[in-house]
Enzyme design. Structure first.
Site, PDB file in Angstrom:
ATOM      1  N   ARG A 221      -8.275  -9.419  -2.099  1.00  0.00           N
ATOM      2  CA  ARG A 221      -8.894 -10.210  -1.041  1.00  0.00           C
ATOM      3  C   ARG A 221     -10.141 -10.891  -1.608  1.00  0.00           C
ATOM      4  O   ARG A 221     -10.852 -10.315  -2.445  1.00  0.00           O
ATOM      5  CB  ARG A 221      -9.287  -9.322   0.156  1.00  0.00           C
ATOM      6  CG  ARG A 221      -8.109  -8.811   0.961  1.00  0.00           C
ATOM      7  CD  ARG A 221      -7.426  -9.934   1.727  1.00  0.00           C
ATOM      8  NE  ARG A 221      -6.361  -9.458   2.596  1.00  0.00           N
ATOM      9  CZ  ARG A 221      -5.090  -9.320   2.244  1.00  0.00           C
ATOM     10  NH1 ARG A 221      -4.724  -9.611   0.998  1.00  0.00           N
ATOM     11  NH2 ARG A 221      -4.186  -8.906   3.116  1.00  0.00           N
ATOM     12  N   GLU A 250     -11.416 -18.529   2.517  1.00  0.00           N
ATOM     13  CA  GLU A 250     -10.001 -18.836   2.341  1.00  0.00           C
ATOM     14  C   GLU A 250      -9.458 -19.417   3.640  1.00  0.00           C
ATOM     15  O   GLU A 250      -9.653 -18.812   4.697  1.00  0.00           O
ATOM     16  CB  GLU A 250      -9.221 -17.572   1.959  1.00  0.00           C
ATOM     17  CG  GLU A 250      -7.767 -17.838   1.629  1.00  0.00           C
ATOM     18  CD  GLU A 250      -7.017 -16.616   1.113  1.00  0.00           C
ATOM     19  OE1 GLU A 250      -5.915 -16.359   1.642  1.00  0.00           O
ATOM     20  OE2 GLU A 250      -7.521 -15.915   0.207  1.00  0.00           O
ATOM     21  N   HIS A 269      -2.939 -18.223  -2.665  1.00  0.00           N
ATOM     22  CA  HIS A 269      -2.420 -16.995  -2.049  1.00  0.00           C
ATOM     23  C   HIS A 269      -0.891 -16.991  -2.052  1.00  0.00           C
ATOM     24  O   HIS A 269      -0.247 -16.765  -1.015  1.00  0.00           O
ATOM     25  CB  HIS A 269      -2.963 -16.831  -0.629  1.00  0.00           C
ATOM     26  CG  HIS A 269      -3.066 -15.389  -0.204  1.00  0.00           C
ATOM     27  ND1 HIS A 269      -4.058 -14.920   0.620  1.00  0.00           N
ATOM     28  CD2 HIS A 269      -2.289 -14.318  -0.502  1.00  0.00           C
ATOM     29  CE1 HIS A 269      -3.897 -13.621   0.827  1.00  0.00           C
ATOM     30  NE2 HIS A 269      -2.827 -13.239   0.155  1.00  0.00           N
TER      31      HIS A 269
END
Length: 308
Positions: A221, A250, A269
């Site tokens: 993360r 993000e 991602h």
């Protein structure tokens, strides 16, 4: 967990052929929510039922990271909850090694080049052979990476919550000794869960201890790395570079310096692409349904107090 011969499983919010097969392979049968003993959920927390019937004793969530579910107050202590941790480990491990190799082999500028610059690029190309790679949060993803890294001749220093030795790692340290690794390893893979304790785990103090050739790969993360501190280190050239599949913020905004820094690699991602999610999740579901039916411990239990 008590034995249930043929568990009644509610699949939500919509039917999915792969997950239906996974439930059936595990020995379960589909059931409406009000008659279910367990729930398999295939979307995010915003679609989850406001309440679950008392008959539901176990909930399987679709993601490995569960912080949005916990912060939304959905995960309770009234029943067992499991994540998809480990289900996608092979996919993410493959991508993590790709990112590390791309950094170490200095591909960032080479793939953008429009002329033959061998004299410039040749001295920048490194190797994983003989390198020590620290994997911070060496769970399913990290364990899947170890044999891949070993194939390239790299040595692994693992960091886990407990410090219990990880097979294939030359050394394993507990999380409370993470500060020791920054000066000891050549490169770093961040694969720890995102919790209040791991926020900015890689901060400016950690970056300052790293070798000037060190690459950081983040497949966990974005919040685990101090982005502003990382940008400063990359601009100064005090570390080799960073390869990130996750960022903070993000999505990474257009115009952010990480998009154009020559020693940064960004992938959006995609370490665990959506196209293959349900197939991998279905295998995980099948195993957990079988364990639920047998009263055996479930894979990837969630501890709300720890946040994962």
């Amino acid at each position: 967990m008590p034995n249930t011969a043929t568990p009644r499983i509610h699949l939500g919010p919509n039917p999915d052929a792969a997950l239906i097969r996974g439930i059936e392979r595990g020995g379960g049968v589909l059931a409406p929510l009000d008659d279910a003993e367990a729930v398999v959920w295939a979307q995010g927390p915003d679609t989850f039922p406001a309440e679950l019937p008392d008959s539901v004793r176990w909930v399987q969530l679709p993601s490995a990271g569960v912080e949005p579910w916990i912060s939304a107050g959905i995960v309770d202590t009234d029943r067992a909850w499991t994540s998809a941790a480990g289900a996608y480990a092979g996919n993410v491990a493959e991508h993590g090694v790709l990112l590390l190799l791309a950094g170490v082999r200095a591909l960032t500028e080479q793939v953008r080049a429009t002329s033959w610059r061998k004299a410039e690029f040749d001295p920048q190309v490194g190797t994983l052979r003989g390198a020590r790679v620290a994997i911070v949060g060496c769970g399913g993803i990290g364990r899947a990476m170890i044999p891949l890294l070993a194939a390239f001749g790299a040595d692994v220093l693992a960091v886990t919550r407990s410090g219990t030795p990880v097979p294939g790692a030359s050394e394993t340290l507990p999380a409370d000794r993470t500060s020791e690794i920054w000066s000891r390893a050549d490169h770093f893979v961040i694969a720890a869960p995102a919790t209040s304790a791991t926020a900015h785990l890689v901060d400016e103090a950690a970056l300052a201890q790293m070798k000037s050739t060190a690459w950081i790969v983040n497949v966990a993360r974005g919040s685990l790395i101090d982005t502003e501190g990382l940008v400063r280190a990359l601009r100064a050239g005090s570390i080799g570079g960073a390869a990130l599949d996750v960022t903070d913020p993000e999505p990474l905004p257009d115009g952010h310096p990480l998009w154009t820094l020559p020693n940064a690699i960004i992938t959006p991602h995609v370490a665990n692409p959506a196209t293959g999610l349900t197939g991998l999740l279905a295998d995980h579901v099948a195993t957990n349904v079988e364990r639920f039916a047998a009263g055996a411990p479930l894979l990837a239990p969630i501890d709300p107090a720890r946040g994962y």
